[in-house]
Scaffold this motif. Structure first.
Motif, PDB file in Angstrom:
ATOM      1  N   ALA A 123      69.550  51.146  88.804  1.00  0.00           N
ATOM      2  CA  ALA A 123      68.438  50.234  88.531  1.00  0.00           C
ATOM      3  C   ALA A 123      68.591  49.624  87.152  1.00  0.00           C
ATOM      4  CB  ALA A 123      67.117  50.970  88.616  1.00  0.00           C
ATOM      5  N   GLU A 124      68.094  48.391  87.066  1.00  0.00           N
ATOM      6  CA  GLU A 124      68.176  47.670  85.793  1.00  0.00           C
ATOM      7  C   GLU A 124      66.767  47.454  85.281  1.00  0.00           C
ATOM      8  OE1 GLU A 124      69.701  43.295  84.268  1.00  0.00           O
ATOM      9  OE2 GLU A 124      69.971  43.909  86.351  1.00  0.00           O
ATOM     10  N   ASN A 125      66.622  47.623  83.975  1.00  0.00           N
ATOM     11  CA  ASN A 125      65.337  47.397  83.327  1.00  0.00           C
ATOM     12  C   ASN A 125      65.247  45.939  82.930  1.00  0.00           C
ATOM     13  OD1 ASN A 125      63.198  48.988  82.805  1.00  0.00           O
ATOM     14  ND2 ASN A 125      64.307  50.290  81.361  1.00  0.00           N
ATOM     15  N   LYS A 126      64.469  45.187  83.640  1.00  0.00           N
ATOM     16  CA  LYS A 126      64.402  43.758  83.316  1.00  0.00           C
ATOM     17  C   LYS A 126      63.117  43.514  82.518  1.00  0.00           C
ATOM     18  CE  LYS A 126      66.088  39.561  84.609  1.00  0.00           C
ATOM     19  NZ  LYS A 126      67.461  39.158  84.741  1.00  0.00           N
ATOM     20  N   ILE A 127      63.260  42.885  81.357  1.00  0.00           N
ATOM     21  CA  ILE A 127      62.081  42.607  80.545  1.00  0.00           C
ATOM     22  C   ILE A 127      61.807  41.113  80.547  1.00  0.00           C
ATOM     23  CG2 ILE A 127      61.151  42.661  78.210  1.00  0.00           C
ATOM     24  CD1 ILE A 127      62.871  45.230  77.886  1.00  0.00           C
ATOM     25  N   LYS A 128      60.564  40.787  80.837  1.00  0.00           N
ATOM     26  CA  LYS A 128      60.204  39.384  80.946  1.00  0.00           C
ATOM     27  C   LYS A 128      58.994  39.110  80.050  1.00  0.00           C
ATOM     28  CE  LYS A 128      58.605  36.389  84.368  1.00  0.00           C
ATOM     29  NZ  LYS A 128      57.819  36.435  85.566  1.00  0.00           N
ATOM     30  N   PHE A 129      58.983  37.984  79.387  1.00  0.00           N
ATOM     31  CA  PHE A 129      57.824  37.595  78.587  1.00  0.00           C
ATOM     32  C   PHE A 129      57.166  36.378  79.219  1.00  0.00           C
ATOM     33  CE2 PHE A 129      60.260  40.054  75.625  1.00  0.00           C
ATOM     34  CZ  PHE A 129      59.310  40.717  74.886  1.00  0.00           C
ATOM     35  N   THR A 130      55.848  36.455  79.426  1.00  0.00           N
ATOM     36  CA  THR A 130      55.130  35.286  79.933  1.00  0.00           C
ATOM     37  C   THR A 130      54.150  34.840  78.872  1.00  0.00           C
ATOM     38  OG1 THR A 130      54.507  36.998  81.483  1.00  0.00           O
ATOM     39  CG2 THR A 130      54.688  34.768  82.338  1.00  0.00           C
ATOM     40  N   GLU A 131      54.101  33.531  78.653  1.00  0.00           N
ATOM     41  CA  GLU A 131      53.211  33.027  77.617  1.00  0.00           C
ATOM     42  C   GLU A 131      51.769  33.010  78.124  1.00  0.00           C
ATOM     43  OE1 GLU A 131      53.961  29.104  76.045  1.00  0.00           O
ATOM     44  OE2 GLU A 131      53.056  29.713  74.159  1.00  0.00           O
ATOM     45  N   LYS A 132      50.855  33.366  77.224  1.00  0.00           N
ATOM     46  CA  LYS A 132      49.427  33.323  77.549  1.00  0.00           C
ATOM     47  C   LYS A 132      48.771  32.384  76.549  1.00  0.00           C
ATOM     48  CE  LYS A 132      49.490  36.322  80.754  1.00  0.00           C
ATOM     49  NZ  LYS A 132      49.036  36.033  82.086  1.00  0.00           N
ATOM     50  N   THR A 133      47.705  31.703  77.000  1.00  0.00           N
ATOM     51  CA  THR A 133      47.043  30.795  76.054  1.00  0.00           C
ATOM     52  C   THR A 133      46.119  31.557  75.125  1.00  0.00           C
ATOM     53  OG1 THR A 133      45.462  30.403  77.782  1.00  0.00           O
ATOM     54  CG2 THR A 133      47.107  28.696  77.423  1.00  0.00           C
ATOM     55  N   ARG A 134      45.634  32.697  75.582  1.00  0.00           N
ATOM     56  CA  ARG A 134      44.709  33.461  74.753  1.00  0.00           C
ATOM     57  C   ARG A 134      45.123  34.914  74.703  1.00  0.00           C
ATOM     58  NH1 ARG A 134      38.651  32.376  75.941  1.00  0.00           N
ATOM     59  NH2 ARG A 134      38.686  30.223  76.662  1.00  0.00           N
ATOM     60  N   PRO A 135      44.733  35.614  73.648  1.00  0.00           N
ATOM     61  CA  PRO A 135      45.163  37.006  73.536  1.00  0.00           C
ATOM     62  C   PRO A 135      44.338  37.950  74.416  1.00  0.00           C
ATOM     63  CG  PRO A 135      43.779  36.415  71.684  1.00  0.00           C
ATOM     64  CD  PRO A 135      43.928  35.172  72.502  1.00  0.00           C
ATOM     65  N   THR A 136      44.946  39.050  74.813  1.00  0.00           N
ATOM     66  CA  THR A 136      44.207  40.200  75.318  1.00  0.00           C
ATOM     67  C   THR A 136      44.711  41.367  74.464  1.00  0.00           C
ATOM     68  OG1 THR A 136      45.841  40.968  76.895  1.00  0.00           O
ATOM     69  CG2 THR A 136      44.323  39.278  77.664  1.00  0.00           C
ATOM     70  N   GLY A 137      44.241  42.537  74.748  1.00  0.00           N
ATOM     71  CA  GLY A 137      44.707  43.682  73.966  1.00  0.00           C
ATOM     72  C   GLY A 137      46.181  43.978  74.161  1.00  0.00           C
ATOM     73  N   MET A 138      46.806  43.369  75.196  1.00  0.00           N
ATOM     74  CA  MET A 138      48.186  43.705  75.507  1.00  0.00           C
ATOM     75  C   MET A 138      49.180  42.646  75.048  1.00  0.00           C
ATOM     76  SD  MET A 138      47.559  46.485  77.142  1.00  0.00           S
ATOM     77  CE  MET A 138      48.932  46.961  78.186  1.00  0.00           C
ATOM     78  N   THR A 139      48.720  41.505  74.563  1.00  0.00           N
ATOM     79  CA  THR A 139      49.668  40.458  74.204  1.00  0.00           C
ATOM     80  C   THR A 139      50.240  40.678  72.818  1.00  0.00           C
ATOM     81  OG1 THR A 139      47.871  39.096  73.397  1.00  0.00           O
ATOM     82  CG2 THR A 139      48.604  38.681  75.634  1.00  0.00           C
ATOM     83  N   SER A 140      51.443  40.139  72.619  1.00  0.00           N
ATOM     84  CA  SER A 140      52.054  40.188  71.292  1.00  0.00           C
ATOM     85  C   SER A 140      52.978  38.982  71.168  1.00  0.00           C
ATOM     86  CB  SER A 140      52.832  41.488  71.128  1.00  0.00           C
ATOM     87  OG  SER A 140      53.973  41.439  71.943  1.00  0.00           O
TER      88      SER A 140
END
Lengths: 542, 473
Positions: B302-319
């Motif tokens: 298995a491969e660990n795939k990391i993906k970033f999706t842009e959000k317009t506003r923050p939540t506690g999980m965004t960075s």
């Protein structure tokens, strides 16, 4: 300082011990991080589920206790309050009602799905919108009912270590269970006697019940020592039963009527009645505030409810002091308007202004400057509120006939100016002290936190008014109108930040609701000012 | 004086009058109030850091502050020579200028950072709120050489418009994009690469808990351990010897035929209590707390795939995250989660992280205590006991900071593990050379206001009022 504290403590202890209440309501319960009388626990729980502290005239203490004895009956009673109509629709409930059976909710698949959504939102740390806040409330209601009816939440057997959780009714030790079953037995006896109208039996059962509760407490004492403060428990039961702030607003309202007759009808004798009645109101208010301080051992300004009560108090005190120097009769009229309004609000909107006695967040504990800055800032709001209602009254005179009522207008505007001066000094000093506290305990004077920023915006607003008055840009009418309009800034800082903006560090007093009423209040005043302004322009053009 | 000079003098005087006018004061104050109000709305929609950068520290704010100071200075010059009645006025207005100057000093020379200390861990640096781009090259055996770093504020100057390019040993690193709010999603997908290890998706369930988790192991590690609340899960090679099976432990061993053997160790019975084959989707009773174990999916590689999706506003999980093109291949790097990049001959570590500042002394956390409200998990108070080199043992608690070498350490918050034990103390660290200046300013303002309102005016008016009321009676 210390000595005074100790003295006050013993003074209260003596008073409350002398009226130590027996009965089920005084049974110590561990709940919400402190020891409280069962009375408070029952009221809070019933309030959460049913929205009121009595159920069809029955005491919360009785109702909540019976959840434990006959859970099945309650399961099929329509008494769960769902305020949010969107939630009622989402649950596919009959939307015409407000109260529902716990059984209906608990078996609803839609509710399970909503709970899953709520869980996902919490996991993603998203802000909850009003709908999901309503789901959260319903979750609390259902789980509180479940926890009470199974005896899991009623913690009455103390623990050896002071800070650990007490044992709940469901897993009491044998000897405690025996004593507790005596309580239940007598409770059932009393209730059934009451139901059948047999007063003599009910009376003796209620006596037996008190004895059973005492026996239970004595057993706990022999095992665990003095595990609670008897005087504090009595004080709380006393506070719950008295409703001091309700009495206070009733007397303030009476005083407002007397003062109004005295002021608008120019009859001095009524002013005296006004002072007498408002004195009684003040007395009740002081009892209420000081009992809260005594029970919780902290200053009475740490949530929305307490600040509203404090403003009622501060406004009246400030108006009395100013009256002492200026003799302007408009002061007590406007002040009792503020006090009555604030205390009625605190009494009727318990879902927004939470009266419950709750312990504090870590940062808010044990800090003199913190408490001082809040008290000073809230007192400045009191001064601005006073100016606001005087402004209303002055505008009313402008509307009637500004030449005829020149004297009232002048004295009103002087009072406004004075109140604004007091308010500005208090607000500036309060903000600075808040900054010093923040610097001392966080290392930052100013973090642009919305609560402090809006207090600062309000300060700027009032500074503009005072400067405008100083150089003559604002005449009498301008000052009165400005004092009404600028109070919108205070409402934003005081209420709007918590309930509209909902962001920032000062989240300790957060809640939801009432936005439409507050917005309406502000809008009505803006329209009123605009109306008087246009009318006055029309007149001066003629 | 000729006419032109007269005109110039006239114009200058008019200008001065405007700058000293109450009209300007009202404009400036209103402007300040509006900027602040906008700031609070931006903060409610986004977050505090965003509001600071975009509103409170914007050029508009600096302009308003400059105008405010000019206005205050001119109005004071206008009243020259000052008389006794001007005392309050001058004090309060000088005070405001002093506060603004103090705030500028803090902004320019102040340090505001934080320090996260695990128990028994030592640290000598604090992390600041500003971010930097850093590149290291691997020298092998876990040692790295620092090659490049630069402070970057991608929020104010997005690399989408101004890409940042760094060339090291003919390898090109190019930052070409930036998400201020992004969600990092980790996905485990099937892989054909022989260097990828196995992965399992497990569920642990009883009436009260339901934990579902992907666990994966690198092919180079004989076994790896995961803490899943009520149990420790060990994902091991078929024959690997697993150390430490005390407590409630489940060992999973995928074999060559893609079957998984499980071994269940129970704390109360100190040893192996159950073992066998773990079929897909079938519930196995673990024997503790009615917990059932279920294998939901198994991937041999298995491969660990990391993906970033842009959000317009923050939540506690965004960075925040940046996009790096390395030799023309694109990668996303999240804030404070470094990425390893390879060429045929070298390997690099690229980090987008909070800038670190060396304190010049060590600090270690000896103990951390949390006081709770009785019978609840609600924190009542918390306290760090730290050891500072050159100072010894000290306590830091809420409202009781520690001051040392110009820095002040405040107890800000803490982190706890799944069992609710506090593991990490978070201190906020700061140095504020503007502090005494601001305190002076506050002192002047308060003193000035009291002078203005209460001494002269109040007394004079009081006398007047008293006279009037005497006259009436």
């Amino acid at each position: 300082m210390k000595l005074k504290k100790i003295f006050i403590f013993f003074f209260f202890n003596a008073i409350f011990l002398s009226m130590a209440s027996a009965g089920l309501e005084s049974l110590p319960v561990q709940d919400g991080g402190r020891i409280k009388p069962y009375d408070t626990f029952a009221r809070e729980t019933l309030n959460l589920l049913w929205g009121k502290e009595t159920y069809h005239g029955r005491d919360a203490t009785n109702v909540v206790f019976s959840w434990m004895l006959i859970p099945k009956d309650w399961d099929n009673t329509e008494f769960l309050l769902i305020r949010h109509s969107g939630l009622r629709e989402a649950l596919n409930l009959d939307n015409k009602r407000l109260y529902y059976k716990p059984a209906d909710i608990m078996v609803s698949n839609r509710f399970v799905l909503l709970l899953q959504d709520l869980k996902n939102k919490r996991a993603a740390r998203e802000k909850l919108d009003p709908f999901f806040q309503a789901v959260e409330t319903l979750e609390n209601q259902v789980s509180a009912f479940h926890a009470v009816s199974t005896g899991q939440i009623l913690r009455i057997q103390p623990n050896i270590a002071e800070n650990l959780a007490w044992k709940n009714v469901a897993d009491l030790d044998v000897e405690f269970r025996d004593k507790f079953s005596m309580i239940t037995e007598n409770f059932v006896k009393m209730i059934s006697a009451k139901a059948s109208g047999d007063n003599a039996v009910a009376k003796s059962a209620s006596k037996e019940l008190s004895i059973a509760v005492d026996n239970y407490k004595n057993l706990a004492r022999t095992k665990f020592g003095e595990y609670y403060n008897d005087a504090k428990i009595s004080a709380e039961v006393f506070y719950n039963n008295l409703h001091p702030f309700r009495w206070a607003w009733i007397f303030y309202l009476a005083a407002l009527i007397f003062f109004s007759i005295g002021y608008f009808g120019e009859k001095s004798i009524w002013m005296k009645f006004g002072w007498a009645t408002s004195g009684v109101a003040l007395f009740f208010q002081i009892i209420g505030v000081s009992t809260r301080v005594y029970i919780l051992g902290r200053a009475p300004v740490s949530n929305m409810f307490e600040t509203v009560v404090w403003v009622a108090f501060g406004t009246f005190v400030l108006a009395s002091i100013l009256y002492r120097y200026t003799g302007a009769r408009v002061l007590p009229v406007a002040a009792t308007m503020v006090s009555t309004l604030c205390l009625i609000l605190s009494d009727i909107s318990s879902s927004v202004l939470d009266e419950s006695l709750t312990p504090l967040e870590p940062v808010l504990r044990d800090n003199f400057w913190l408490v001082t800055h809040v008290i000073i800032i809230v007192s400045s709001y009191a001064a601005f509120f006073l100016a606001f209602f005087i402004g209303d009254i002055v505008l009313y005179y402008f509307l009637r006939d500004e030449k005829k009522y020149q004297e009232q207008i002048n004295s009103g505007v002087n009072s406004i100016y004075r109140a604004l001066q007091v308010g500005v000094v208090l607000l500036a000093v309060g903000i600075i002290i808040g900054g010093i506290w923040a610097d001392y305990s966080w290392g930052r004077f100013w973090g642009w936190d919305p609560k402090e920023t809006w207090a600062f915006i309000a300060l700027i607003g009032y500074l503009i008014i005072l400067h405008g008055r100083l150089v003559g840009l604002l005449k009498n009418f301008g000052l009165a109108a400005a004092s009404v309009l600028a109070f919108s800034l205070v409402i934003m800082a005081w209420y709007g930040v918590n309930f509209v903006l909902g962001a920032g560090f000062h989240t300790y007093g957060f809640g939801a609701g009432g936005v439409e009423y507050v917005a309406g209040f502000v809008a009505v005043h803006i329209i009123f000012v605009a109306y008087v302004t246009t009318l006055r322009r029309g007149i001066s053009r003629k | 004086m000729n006419r032109t000079t007269k005109h110039v003098v006239n114009a200058l005087e008019k200008l001065f009058n405007f700058f000293a006018s109450i009209q300007l004061a009202i404009i400036v104050l209103s402007g300040l109030a509006i900027i602040c109000a906008v700031g609070t709305i931006v903060e409610a929609r986004y977050d505090s850091n965003y509001a600071q950068k975009m509103v409170y520290q914007s050029p508009y704010m600096y302009l308003i502050m400059a105008l405010l100071c000019v206005n205050l200075l001119n109005v004071m010059i206008d009243r020259l020579p000052w008389k006794a009645r001007h005392t309050g006025f001058v004090l309060a207005h000088i005070g405001i200028i002093v506060i603004v100057v103090g705030a500028l000093i803090t902004k320019k020379y102040g340090i505001d950072g934080s320090m996260a200390l695990n128990i028994d861990e030592k640290s000598r640096s604090i992390s600041l709120s500003e971010n930097e781009l850093a590149i290291y090259t691997s020298l092998g055996e876990g040692t790295y050489k620092h090659m490049y770093s630069s402070t970057q504020d991608f929020l104010l100057s997005s690399p989408r418009n101004n890409p940042i390019s760094v060339t090291l040993d003919r390898n090109n690193f190019k930052v070409t994009d930036y998400y201020h709010y992004s969600l990092r999603e980790q996905k485990i997908i099937e892989s054909q690469n022989p260097y990828d290890g196995p992965a399992v998706r497990l569920q642990l369930q009883n009436a009260n808990i339901n934990i579902t988790e992907w666990l994966s192991r690198a092919v180079t590690a004989p076994y790896e351990t995961f803490d899943l609340g009520p149990a420790r899960i060990v994902l091991a090679e078929e024959k690997a010897k697993v150390q430490n099976t005390d407590g409630n432990v489940i060992v999973l061993r995928p074999d060559k035929k893609d079957k998984i053997r499980y071994e269940i160790y129970t704390k109360s019975k100190s040893g192996l209590t159950k073992s066998g084959l773990l079929p897909l989707a079938e519930a196995i009773d673990t024997g503790w707390m009615d917990i059932k174990l279920r294998l939901l999916k198994y991937l041999p590689r298995a491969e660990n795939k990391i993906k970033f999706t842009e959000k317009t506003r923050p939540t506690g999980m965004t960075s925040p995250a940046i996009k790096i093109e390395f030799n023309d291949k694109a990668h996303w790097v999240g804030l404070n989660s470094p990425l390893q990049l390879y060429t045929d001959v070298a390997s690099y570590v690229v980090a987008y992280r909070n800038r670190l500042l060396d304190l010049g002394f060590d600090m270690s956390l000896k103990q951390f205590t949390v006081g709770r409200y009785q019978g609840t998990n609600r924190a009542m108070s918390y306290e760090s006991i730290v050891n500072v080199s050159g100072l010894g043992e000290r306590h830091i608690s809420m409202n009781e900071p520690l001051k040392y070498r110009g820095y002040t350490f405040y107890q800000a918050s803490f982190q706890e593990n799944d069992q609710g034990e506090a593991t990490t103390s978070i201190l906020s660290v700061n140095k504020d050379p503007g502090r005494p200046v601001k305190y002076f300013g506050f002192f002047f303002v308060v003193l000035g206001t009291i002078f203005m309102f209460y001494f002269k005016r109040f007394r004079a008016k009081l006398e007047k009022v008293n006279k009037i009321s005497e006259g009436q009676s």
